[in-house]
Motif scaffolding. Structure first.
Motif, mmCIF file in Angstrom:
data_model
loop_
_atom_site.group_PDB
_atom_site.id
_atom_site.type_symbol
_atom_site.label_atom_id
_atom_site.label_comp_id
_atom_site.label_asym_id
_atom_site.label_seq_id
_atom_site.Cartn_x
_atom_site.Cartn_y
_atom_site.Cartn_z
ATOM 1 N N THR A 44 0.952 -1.036 -0.004
ATOM 2 C CA THR A 44 -0.122 -0.163 0.047
ATOM 3 C C THR A 44 0.942 1.126 0.018
ATOM 4 N N VAL A 45 0.618 2.236 -0.863
ATOM 5 C CA VAL A 45 1.403 3.352 -1.058
ATOM 6 C C VAL A 45 0.496 4.613 -0.567
ATOM 7 N N LEU A 46 0.985 5.107 0.701
ATOM 8 C CA LEU A 46 0.321 6.314 1.269
ATOM 9 C C LEU A 46 0.865 7.523 0.527
ATOM 10 N N HIS A 47 0.110 8.283 0.174
ATOM 11 C CA HIS A 47 0.630 9.491 -0.670
ATOM 12 C C HIS A 47 -0.055 11.016 -0.442
ATOM 13 N N THR A 48 0.581 11.980 -0.449
ATOM 14 C CA THR A 48 -0.028 13.299 -0.263
ATOM 15 C C THR A 48 -0.827 13.917 -1.343
ATOM 16 N N ASP A 49 -1.766 14.643 -1.313
ATOM 17 C CA ASP A 49 -2.532 15.536 -2.118
ATOM 18 C C ASP A 49 -1.436 16.145 -3.129
ATOM 19 N N PHE A 50 -0.579 16.986 -2.501
ATOM 20 C CA PHE A 50 0.356 17.806 -3.088
ATOM 21 C C PHE A 50 0.906 16.688 -3.912
ATOM 22 N N ASN A 51 1.313 17.222 -5.163
ATOM 23 C CA ASN A 51 1.795 16.379 -6.217
ATOM 24 C C ASN A 51 1.233 14.841 -6.229
ATOM 25 N N ALA A 52 0.226 14.923 -6.128
ATOM 26 C CA ALA A 52 -0.482 13.451 -5.974
ATOM 27 C C ALA A 52 -0.125 12.479 -7.057
ATOM 28 N N LEU A 53 -0.260 11.037 -6.772
ATOM 29 C CA LEU A 53 0.455 10.050 -7.739
ATOM 30 C C LEU A 53 -0.885 9.707 -8.406
ATOM 31 N N HIS A 67 -4.554 12.996 2.548
ATOM 32 C CA HIS A 67 -5.395 14.107 2.808
ATOM 33 C C HIS A 67 -4.822 15.322 3.884
ATOM 34 N N GLU A 68 -3.506 15.742 3.342
ATOM 35 C CA GLU A 68 -2.827 16.727 4.396
ATOM 36 C C GLU A 68 -3.470 17.969 4.230
ATOM 37 N N ALA A 91 2.707 19.315 8.506
ATOM 38 C CA ALA A 91 1.400 19.270 8.049
ATOM 39 C C ALA A 91 0.854 17.496 7.712
ATOM 40 N N CYS A 92 2.012 16.741 7.423
ATOM 41 C CA CYS A 92 1.654 15.403 7.204
ATOM 42 C C CYS A 92 1.866 14.439 8.451
ATOM 43 N N GLU A 93 2.201 14.763 9.421
ATOM 44 C CA GLU A 93 2.549 13.925 10.425
ATOM 45 C C GLU A 93 1.161 13.285 11.039
ATOM 46 N N ALA A 94 0.369 13.973 11.142
ATOM 47 C CA ALA A 94 -1.072 13.395 11.763
ATOM 48 C C ALA A 94 -2.043 12.829 10.991
ATOM 49 N N PRO A 95 -2.018 13.216 9.695
ATOM 50 C CA PRO A 95 -2.608 12.584 8.617
ATOM 51 C C PRO A 95 -2.119 11.161 8.263
ATOM 52 N N PHE A 96 -0.792 11.150 8.208
ATOM 53 C CA PHE A 96 0.211 9.994 8.070
ATOM 54 C C PHE A 96 -0.433 8.822 9.078
ATOM 55 N N ARG A 97 -0.130 9.350 10.413
ATOM 56 C CA ARG A 97 -0.446 8.592 11.519
ATOM 57 C C ARG A 97 -2.044 8.067 11.429
ATOM 58 N N ASP A 98 -2.880 8.787 11.034
ATOM 59 C CA ASP A 98 -4.318 8.371 11.107
ATOM 60 C C ASP A 98 -4.392 7.183 9.812
ATOM 61 N N ALA A 99 -3.872 7.357 8.712
ATOM 62 C CA ALA A 99 -3.890 6.546 7.663
ATOM 63 C C ALA A 99 -3.223 5.193 7.866
ATOM 64 N N LEU A 100 -2.152 5.304 8.582
ATOM 65 C CA LEU A 100 -1.406 4.015 9.004
ATOM 66 C C LEU A 100 -2.125 3.300 10.010
ATOM 67 N N GLU A 101 -2.618 3.973 11.141
ATOM 68 C CA GLU A 101 -3.585 3.325 12.083
ATOM 69 C C GLU A 101 -4.858 2.745 11.340
ATOM 70 N N ALA A 102 -5.274 3.286 10.249
ATOM 71 C CA ALA A 102 -6.428 2.440 9.569
ATOM 72 C C ALA A 102 -6.087 1.228 8.927
#
Length: 459
Positions: A44-53, A67-68, A91-102
């Protein structure tokens, strides 16, 4: 999620990847993802909305946006790169943690996470959740060694860089001189040092392993010194772009669409006759340097393929399209020997027999790709790790020449002619072809990736 990955609810070992949202960092992370999946791991690749893949470029992988919310100034093309990296981490620390927890609550067993080495906040967040996390370094081993040494360099007075010390060799980092140390001109020195310190601390405090896109044939001494400084294992798994499973050319996964029309143009040229020019996906030059490059290329007498990326020239209003050529240049006879494109399929270009040399910013991906194809380099580093790479290209491996710090048309033309038709050019060209042989032997084995996978499964 890709259909084949959602087709079963059986427990699978899954690796979660998180690339930094810049082309030079995205490419090696996705190449690693393909190699891990080829060895039976779900990815699974987590990615930012900035320069989205674009998930369509890799249908075999699962993609999840975090979704940072990034400040506008940090998302600007003109953003200071150090400030941008600090803002991205924040900006990405909390949303990354949330996505990984999910994902941890999902049906699959998350074996570990692999995050880009610049994501110091994500390294800490994953470790805090109890997830084993490895850092992918997308720069050279020499650069990473410099990162680990940065606190000592600052304490010893080498940072900030002083004019009178520029040509001094840096103790324990030879062949680097002070002028070759990591720098970002125009950025605040304290901010840069603070960022590098956080990265180094995260490597030592949060990562259970470091993955490097390099290999012993070119960086064995640097790799040994890195391992002596870390308490966790370091895996040299490169060159990733040569090891990944074969893919159709159209599935490039690039943030920029390549102009493939340059390939038939190259077909019409003799062997080793064309200079390829590209300063990568992020580096910029000012308008004056751009014009001197253009006039120098035109007067060199050498055919050239030049990538002029939209937004790559400061001081122009052409953020969304390539900047205009200098007045009168389109009528210059020498200019008609060249071809200008907004982006090129670089790996195919470097593998083309018409390419004689590569004028490059010495980003690590470009450096690796050139080494792997036996193509010598004209080095024009712009910022960050590129000065380290350029020094190794020219003075450690002997596969390149320097363009020179002053970009002036007569010097440009002379440097191009020297590389393409001079004795020095012949020497570095021969050395580049010689270095290609151990590179080919490295590509012929998958032992490094297999060792990495075995370690991941043991966590």
């Amino acid at each position: 999620m890709a259909p084949e990955e959602g087709a079963t609810h059986a427990v699978r070992r899954r690796v979660v990847l998180f690339p930094l949202p810049f082309q030079g960092h995205i490419s090696p992370m996705l190449q690693l993802a393909e190699l891990l999946r080829a060895r039976g791991l779900a990815v699974t690749v987590l990615h930012t909305d900035f320069n989205a893949l674009d998930p369509a470029s890799h249908p075999e992988l699962a993609f999840v946006s975090i979704h940072e919310t990034l400040p506008d100034e940090a998302a600007s093309p003109d953003a200071d790169i150090v400030a941008q990296l600090l803002a991205l981490n924040s900006a990405c620390e909390a949303p990354f943690r949330d996505a990984l927890e999910a994902l941890l609550r999902g049906p699959d067993d998350v074996a570990c996470a692999v995050v880009d080495g610049q994501w110091y906040a994500a390294l800490g967040a994953a470790s805090g959740l109890g997830v084993p996390v490895l850092a992918l370094r997308t720069d050279s081993a020499a650069t990473f060694r410099t990162v680990l040494a940065f606190p000592r360099l600052r304490a010893s007075g080498y940072i900030p860089i002083k004019e009178e010390q520029l040509d001094e060799l840096v103790p324990e980092l030879e062949p680097l001189r002070v002028r070759d140390l990591i720098r970002v001109d125009g950025s605040d020195t304290d901010a840069l040092c603070g960022f590098i310190a956080r990265v180094a601390d995260a490597m030592r405090g949060s990562a259970c392993g470091v993955v490097l896109n390099t290999f012993d044939a070119i960086e064995a001494p640097e790799l040994a010194k890195i391992q002596s400084k870390l308490s966790c294992p370091a895996f040299a798994v490169g060159p990733l772009h040569k090891l990944r499973p074969a893919r159709p050319a159209a599935e490039h996964g690039s943030l920029h669409a390549p102009d493939r029309g340059c390939l038939p143009w190259l077909d019409a040229h003799p062997r080793r006759s064309v200079l390829y020019v590209s300063l990568g996906s992020v580096a910029c030059v000012d308008r004056a340097a751009f014009e001197e490059m253009a006039w120098g290329l035109a007067s060199s007498g050498v055919p050239f393929l030049w990538v002029v990326r939209p937004g790559s020239v400061r001081g122009t209003d052409e953020a969304l399209s390539p900047p205009p050529l200098p007045d009168g240049l389109d009528e210059e006879a020498g200019w008609r020997r060249g071809k200008v494109v907004a982006w090129a399929p670089q790996r195919e270009v470097l593998a083309h027999e018409a390419i004689g040399a590569f004028w490059t910013h010495c980003g690590w991906n470009s450096t690796l790709e050139s080494i792997c194809e036996g193509v010598p380099m004209l080095a024009q580093p712009c910022f960050a790790d590129q000065t380290v790479n350029a020094r190794y290209v020219t003075h450690q491996w002997g596969v390149g020449l320097e363009v020179g710090e002053e970009i002036e048309r007569a010097r440009v033309a002379e440097a191009v002619r020297t590389m393409m038709a001079g004795e020095e050019g012949d020497r570095v060209s021969q050395r580049a072809r010689e270095l290609k042989s151990p590179t080919d032997r490295c590509v012929a084995t998958s032992l490094a990736i297999d060792n990495l996978v075995q370690y991941m499964m043991s966590l």
